[in-house]
Design a protein around this motif. Structure first.
Motif, PDB file in Angstrom:
ATOM      1  N   GLY A   1       4.370  -2.736 -11.287  1.00  0.00           N
ATOM      2  CA  GLY A   1       4.515  -1.452 -11.100  1.00  0.00           C
ATOM      3  C   GLY A   1       3.169  -0.577 -10.674  1.00  0.00           C
ATOM      4  N   SER A   2       1.940  -0.823 -10.872  1.00  0.00           N
ATOM      5  CA  SER A   2       0.636  -1.085 -10.812  1.00  0.00           C
ATOM      6  C   SER A   2       0.240   0.274  -9.168  1.00  0.00           C
ATOM      7  N   LEU A   3      -0.669   0.894  -9.275  1.00  0.00           N
ATOM      8  CA  LEU A   3      -0.743   1.817  -7.938  1.00  0.00           C
ATOM      9  C   LEU A   3      -2.498   1.790  -8.648  1.00  0.00           C
ATOM     10  N   LYS A   4      -3.477   1.587  -7.495  1.00  0.00           N
ATOM     11  CA  LYS A   4      -4.862   1.498  -7.821  1.00  0.00           C
ATOM     12  C   LYS A   4      -5.465   2.456  -6.752  1.00  0.00           C
ATOM     13  N   PRO A   5      -5.746   3.793  -6.612  1.00  0.00           N
ATOM     14  CA  PRO A   5      -6.472   4.514  -5.076  1.00  0.00           C
ATOM     15  C   PRO A   5      -7.650   3.787  -4.924  1.00  0.00           C
ATOM     16  N   LEU A   6      -8.162   3.766  -3.637  1.00  0.00           N
ATOM     17  CA  LEU A   6      -8.968   3.272  -2.938  1.00  0.00           C
ATOM     18  C   LEU A   6      -9.736   4.170  -2.103  1.00  0.00           C
ATOM     19  N   SER A   7      -9.100   5.015  -1.471  1.00  0.00           N
ATOM     20  CA  SER A   7     -10.019   5.485  -0.456  1.00  0.00           C
ATOM     21  C   SER A   7      -9.197   6.725   0.169  1.00  0.00           C
ATOM     22  N   GLU A   8     -10.352   8.040  -0.344  1.00  0.00           N
ATOM     23  CA  GLU A   8      -9.603   9.099   0.424  1.00  0.00           C
ATOM     24  C   GLU A   8     -10.292   9.444   2.296  1.00  0.00           C
TER      25      GLU A   8
ATOM     26  N   TYR B   1       0.768  -1.373  -0.046  1.00  0.00           N
ATOM     27  CA  TYR B   1       0.411   0.140  -0.179  1.00  0.00           C
ATOM     28  C   TYR B   1       1.069   1.282  -0.068  1.00  0.00           C
ATOM     29  N   ALA B   2       0.068   2.335  -0.577  1.00  0.00           N
ATOM     30  CA  ALA B   2       1.420   3.441  -0.728  1.00  0.00           C
ATOM     31  C   ALA B   2       0.175   4.467  -0.312  1.00  0.00           C
ATOM     32  N   TYR B   3       0.274   5.926   0.357  1.00  0.00           N
ATOM     33  CA  TYR B   3      -0.828   6.900   1.355  1.00  0.00           C
ATOM     34  C   TYR B   3       0.091   8.438   0.214  1.00  0.00           C
ATOM     35  N   VAL B   4      -0.524   8.561  -0.188  1.00  0.00           N
ATOM     36  CA  VAL B   4      -0.663  10.341  -1.089  1.00  0.00           C
ATOM     37  C   VAL B   4      -1.587  11.555  -0.224  1.00  0.00           C
ATOM     38  N   VAL B   5      -0.765  12.567   0.203  1.00  0.00           N
ATOM     39  CA  VAL B   5      -0.560  13.659   0.964  1.00  0.00           C
ATOM     40  C   VAL B   5      -1.066  14.110  -0.381  1.00  0.00           C
ATOM     41  N   ASN B   6      -2.486  14.706  -0.314  1.00  0.00           N
ATOM     42  CA  ASN B   6      -2.525  16.334  -1.477  1.00  0.00           C
ATOM     43  C   ASN B   6      -2.910  17.141  -0.716  1.00  0.00           C
ATOM     44  N   GLU B   7      -1.889  18.092  -1.309  1.00  0.00           N
ATOM     45  CA  GLU B   7      -2.536  18.915  -0.988  1.00  0.00           C
ATOM     46  C   GLU B   7      -3.049  20.139  -1.303  1.00  0.00           C
ATOM     47  N   LEU B   8      -3.623  20.894  -2.623  1.00  0.00           N
ATOM     48  CA  LEU B   8      -4.782  21.296  -3.118  1.00  0.00           C
ATOM     49  C   LEU B   8      -5.909  21.241  -2.268  1.00  0.00           C
ATOM     50  N   THR B   9      -6.244  19.626  -1.647  1.00  0.00           N
ATOM     51  CA  THR B   9      -7.620  19.566  -0.983  1.00  0.00           C
ATOM     52  C   THR B   9      -6.768  18.169   0.057  1.00  0.00           C
ATOM     53  N   PRO B  10      -6.937  18.537   1.535  1.00  0.00           N
ATOM     54  CA  PRO B  10      -6.609  18.595   3.041  1.00  0.00           C
ATOM     55  C   PRO B  10      -6.569  16.623   2.946  1.00  0.00           C
ATOM     56  N   THR B  11      -6.126  15.577   2.311  1.00  0.00           N
ATOM     57  CA  THR B  11      -7.152  14.448   2.575  1.00  0.00           C
ATOM     58  C   THR B  11      -5.613  13.606   1.592  1.00  0.00           C
ATOM     59  N   VAL B  12      -6.002  12.134   2.160  1.00  0.00           N
ATOM     60  CA  VAL B  12      -4.576  11.498   1.766  1.00  0.00           C
ATOM     61  C   VAL B  12      -5.363  10.602   1.029  1.00  0.00           C
ATOM     62  N   THR B  13      -4.410  10.260  -0.146  1.00  0.00           N
ATOM     63  CA  THR B  13      -5.409   8.688  -0.883  1.00  0.00           C
ATOM     64  C   THR B  13      -4.684   7.772  -0.410  1.00  0.00           C
ATOM     65  N   VAL B  14      -5.129   6.711  -0.564  1.00  0.00           N
ATOM     66  CA  VAL B  14      -4.974   5.286  -0.007  1.00  0.00           C
ATOM     67  C   VAL B  14      -4.783   4.152  -0.874  1.00  0.00           C
ATOM     68  N   CYS B  15      -3.709   4.146  -1.302  1.00  0.00           N
ATOM     69  CA  CYS B  15      -3.842   3.016  -2.474  1.00  0.00           C
ATOM     70  C   CYS B  15      -2.935   2.020  -2.553  1.00  0.00           C
ATOM     71  N   ARG B  16      -3.200   1.073  -3.496  1.00  0.00           N
ATOM     72  CA  ARG B  16      -2.534  -0.383  -3.705  1.00  0.00           C
ATOM     73  C   ARG B  16      -1.577  -0.257  -4.414  1.00  0.00           C
ATOM     74  N   TRP B  17      -0.829  -0.584  -4.485  1.00  0.00           N
ATOM     75  CA  TRP B  17       0.378  -0.526  -4.898  1.00  0.00           C
ATOM     76  C   TRP B  17       1.039  -2.363  -5.340  1.00  0.00           C
ATOM     77  N   ASP B  18       1.672  -2.849  -6.562  1.00  0.00           N
ATOM     78  CA  ASP B  18       1.924  -3.789  -6.503  1.00  0.00           C
ATOM     79  C   ASP B  18       3.178  -3.537  -7.370  1.00  0.00           C
ATOM     80  N   ALA B  19       3.953  -3.941  -7.152  1.00  0.00           N
ATOM     81  CA  ALA B  19       5.598  -4.155  -7.091  1.00  0.00           C
ATOM     82  C   ALA B  19       5.790  -5.379  -8.479  1.00  0.00           C
ATOM     83  N   SER B  20       4.688  -5.559  -8.740  1.00  0.00           N
ATOM     84  CA  SER B  20       4.956  -6.771  -9.854  1.00  0.00           C
ATOM     85  C   SER B  20       4.809  -6.314 -11.084  1.00  0.00           C
TER      86      SER B  20
END
Length: 346
Positions: free
Chosen positions: A229-236, A208-227
């Motif tokens: 190289g894919s990133l899928k947003p799940l929730s904020e 999993y990866a977490y992205v902090v967003n500057e223009l909206t005060p949120t963190v996007t939770v993403c699933r990460w697949d290193a096999s």
């Protein structure tokens, strides 16, 4: 003062020299109290706003966040960083972040919306880059901040196979690999339009990866697949318990080494937010917020059970002890560093 392999623990602090910062500050770290004690400073390049250590910890790399854009290397085997050569141009403007990946230093160039790969020699010094620039394209719906690409961060994924760059201007995360010394786009993953992604951090489990967003005060939770190289947003998840009074400007993001907590900083509110990580990393729950004990917290770092915050406008670096049960920070001390912009510990 404890040491690591005969060398005491140290922190390195970047700053904006154009705003009165001292350049790069080296500080000793007390492993029991987390306290910082300033050892030295060096003003070798203008605006060394972001720093990164080599894997061995004996070389420090710094961006020069200027219109021309450059990166410099420093030996840090002693208490005072020693610049190893002239700064190397990155072929982009306003580099805001850098990391070490596959024998190169990668820089995220905010002004030009690009990522540059600078070769690292065997001794840790930098070779002058001849090529190796990946230029982003695109825009976003925020008319003032997203007229074009603005690469804000670039770092390796936990597998070491991919480099991941976060672009505030295009609301996207790009996954790249190096080919003949140049970053090559593998995939581009879209986040919510207008979110303005700024920084990304991986869960230590690697999925999993977490992205902090500057223009909206949120963190996007993403699933990460290193096999692949894919990133899928799940929730904020909102970084604040209520609506901000104005623009919030979230900035830094860090995940605890055990994967139980995520901390963010929000400059417009001068607070630190604490999230509990749920499940294997697939969800975040806001535990609470605490004052950052300064003004305009630009970056956060965790080490040894302490959280360190670079407060840019109040000109200090503050450290907090962390409650092991809740993750909530408690202020423990601070040192003055004018225009502080980041902290790295080694």
């Amino acid at each position: 003062m404890a040491d690591l392999g005969g060398r005491r623990r140290r922190a390195f602090i970047g700053s904006f020299t154009a705003a009165g910062g001292p350049g790069i500050v080296a500080a000793a770290v007390d492993p029991v109290s987390g306290a910082l004690t300033v050892l030295s400073s060096v003003n070798g390049v203008p605006d060394p706003s972001y720093l990164a250590l080599s894997a061995t910890g004996d070389t420090l790399y710094a961006v020069s966040e200027t219109a021309d854009g450059a990166v410099a290397a420093y030996r840090v085997t002693g208490d005072a960083p020693e610049q190893t050569g002239p700064p190397v141009p990155v072929g982009g403007s306003g580099p805001t972040h850098l990391s070490v990946f596959d024998g190169h230093v990668l820089t995220a160039n905010y002004g030009s919306g690009s990522v540059t790969a600078v070769p690292v020699r065997a001794d840790g010094t930098l070779a002058r880059v001849a090529s190796g620039v990946l230029r982003h394209t695109g825009s976003g719906p925020h008319t003032r901040r997203q007229q074009g690409p603005h690469a804000h961060q670039v770092q390796p994924d936990p597998s070491g196979r991919w480099a991941v760059s976060v672009d505030l201007g295009t609301d996207s995360v790009r996954v790249c690999a190096l080919r003949d010394g140049s970053p090559v786009l593998h995939r581009e993953h879209a986040l919510r339009p207008g979110s303005g992604p700024r920084h990304l951090a991986f869960h230590p489990g690697g999925g999993y990866a977490y992205v902090v967003n500057e223009l909206t005060p949120t963190v996007t939770v993403c699933r990460w697949d290193a096999s692949d190289g894919s990133l899928k947003p799940l929730s904020e998840a909102a970084v604040l318990p209520g609506a901000p009074a104005g623009d919030a400007y979230p900035s830094g993001l860090v995940v605890s080494p055990d994967g139980r907590f995520v901390w963010t900083a929000t400059r417009g509110e001068d607070v630190l937010s604490v999230f509990a990580v749920e499940g294997a990393g697939e969800a975040l729950r806001l535990v609470g917020t605490v004052p950052c004990a300064g003004h305009w917290p630009r970056a956060v770092a965790e080490s040894g059970g302490f959280l360190y915050v670079a407060n840019e406008r109040s000109g200090d670096v503050t450290w907090f002890s962390l409650d092991p049960a809740t993750g909530l920070p408690r202020r423990a001390g601070s040192i003055a560093v004018p225009a502080a912009s980041c902290v790295v510990l080694g």
